[in-house]
Design a protein around this motif. Structure first.
Motif, PDB file in Angstrom:
ATOM      1  N   TRP A 107      -3.029  33.446  51.768  1.00 44.90           N
ATOM      2  CA  TRP A 107      -1.591  33.230  51.802  1.00 44.90           C
ATOM      3  C   TRP A 107      -0.986  34.205  52.808  1.00 44.90           C
ATOM      4  CZ3 TRP A 107       1.429  37.399  50.367  1.00 44.90           C
ATOM      5  CH2 TRP A 107       0.766  38.436  49.709  1.00 44.90           C
ATOM      6  N   THR A 108       0.289  34.004  53.125  1.00 44.17           N
ATOM      7  CA  THR A 108       0.958  34.874  54.084  1.00 44.17           C
ATOM      8  C   THR A 108       2.452  34.913  53.794  1.00 44.17           C
ATOM      9  OG1 THR A 108       1.246  35.341  56.450  1.00 44.17           O
ATOM     10  CG2 THR A 108       1.343  33.029  55.792  1.00 44.17           C
ATOM     11  N   ILE A 109       3.105  35.914  54.287  1.00 44.55           N
ATOM     12  CA  ILE A 109       4.561  36.021  54.236  1.00 44.55           C
ATOM     13  C   ILE A 109       5.042  36.033  55.682  1.00 44.55           C
ATOM     14  CG2 ILE A 109       6.533  37.463  53.601  1.00 44.55           C
ATOM     15  CD1 ILE A 109       4.799  38.608  51.332  1.00 44.55           C
ATOM     16  N   VAL A 110       5.889  35.068  56.025  1.00 43.52           N
ATOM     17  CA  VAL A 110       6.395  34.970  57.388  1.00 43.52           C
ATOM     18  C   VAL A 110       7.879  34.597  57.362  1.00 43.52           C
ATOM     19  CG1 VAL A 110       4.173  34.337  58.434  1.00 43.52           C
ATOM     20  CG2 VAL A 110       5.680  32.554  57.586  1.00 43.52           C
ATOM     21  N   PRO A 111       8.609  34.894  58.436  1.00 46.81           N
ATOM     22  CA  PRO A 111      10.022  34.499  58.502  1.00 46.81           C
ATOM     23  C   PRO A 111      10.171  32.983  58.662  1.00 46.81           C
ATOM     24  CG  PRO A 111       9.408  35.849  60.418  1.00 46.81           C
ATOM     25  CD  PRO A 111       8.187  35.704  59.558  1.00 46.81           C
ATOM     26  N   PRO A 112      11.361  32.445  58.345  1.00 49.30           N
ATOM     27  CA  PRO A 112      11.578  30.999  58.390  1.00 49.30           C
ATOM     28  C   PRO A 112      11.215  30.342  59.724  1.00 49.30           C
ATOM     29  CG  PRO A 112      13.412  32.049  57.297  1.00 49.30           C
ATOM     30  CD  PRO A 112      12.540  33.147  57.832  1.00 49.30           C
ATOM     31  N   MET A 113      11.554  30.946  60.848  1.00 51.26           N
ATOM     32  CA  MET A 113      11.242  30.318  62.130  1.00 51.26           C
ATOM     33  C   MET A 113       9.738  30.247  62.372  1.00 51.26           C
ATOM     34  SD  MET A 113      13.809  28.951  63.467  1.00 51.26           S
ATOM     35  CE  MET A 113      13.171  28.530  65.077  1.00 51.26           C
ATOM     36  N   SER A 114       8.988  31.190  61.836  1.00 50.80           N
ATOM     37  CA  SER A 114       7.534  31.110  61.961  1.00 50.80           C
ATOM     38  C   SER A 114       6.993  29.943  61.150  1.00 50.80           C
ATOM     39  CB  SER A 114       6.880  32.415  61.513  1.00 50.80           C
ATOM     40  OG  SER A 114       7.183  33.446  62.416  1.00 50.80           O
ATOM     41  N   LEU A 115       7.561  29.724  59.970  1.00 47.80           N
ATOM     42  CA  LEU A 115       7.162  28.555  59.186  1.00 47.80           C
ATOM     43  C   LEU A 115       7.522  27.272  59.924  1.00 47.80           C
ATOM     44  CD1 LEU A 115       8.105  29.458  55.515  1.00 47.80           C
ATOM     45  CD2 LEU A 115       5.830  28.967  56.404  1.00 47.80           C
ATOM     46  N   TRP A 116       8.721  27.252  60.496  1.00 45.98           N
ATOM     47  CA  TRP A 116       9.162  26.046  61.190  1.00 45.98           C
ATOM     48  C   TRP A 116       8.277  25.753  62.402  1.00 45.98           C
ATOM     49  CZ3 TRP A 116      11.272  21.825  60.138  1.00 45.98           C
ATOM     50  CH2 TRP A 116      11.759  20.987  61.136  1.00 45.98           C
TER      51      TRP A 116
END
Length: 105
Positions: free
Chosen positions: A25-34
């Motif tokens: 799993w990972t934690i990333v900012p919204p734009m990275s997910l997008w």
């Protein structure tokens, strides 16, 4: 939950590929997910409540005349982003849009 395995990946695409293939799993900012929206069918995303991140961009120049250029670029970027991604993001990932909308108000 101790882990005996960790991965060091270079970018959002590598992270999404690893997670969508079951490698953690990972934690990333919204734009990275997008930026990896083609993996949405293989990923679950959950907002982290109470955590807010601001990313600022700037122009480095010797002359102050570039200040107006920076403002023009901001307006152009915001409008282009809304036209190209805004509607699609609202439809496919409204929780991401909620985090980004104030930036372009």
């Amino acid at each position: 939950m101790p882990s005996s395995v960790s991965y060091q990946l270079e970018n959002s695409r590598a992270l999404a590929s690893a997670v969508s293939n079951g490698l953690g799993w990972t934690i990333v900012p919204p734009m990275s997910l997008w930026s990896v929206r083609e993996c949405f069918d293989r990923l679950n995303s959950f907002p982290v409540e109470g955590v807010h991140e601001v990313k600022r961009l700037g122009i480095g120049a010797r002359s102050p005349m570039f200040r107006s250029l920076a403002n023009d670029i901001k307006a152009l970027y915001a409008e282009r982003w809304k036209q190209k991604y805004g509607r699609e993001m609202q439809e496919r990932a409204p929780s991401l849009t909620a985090h980004l909308r104030p930036l372009f108000a």
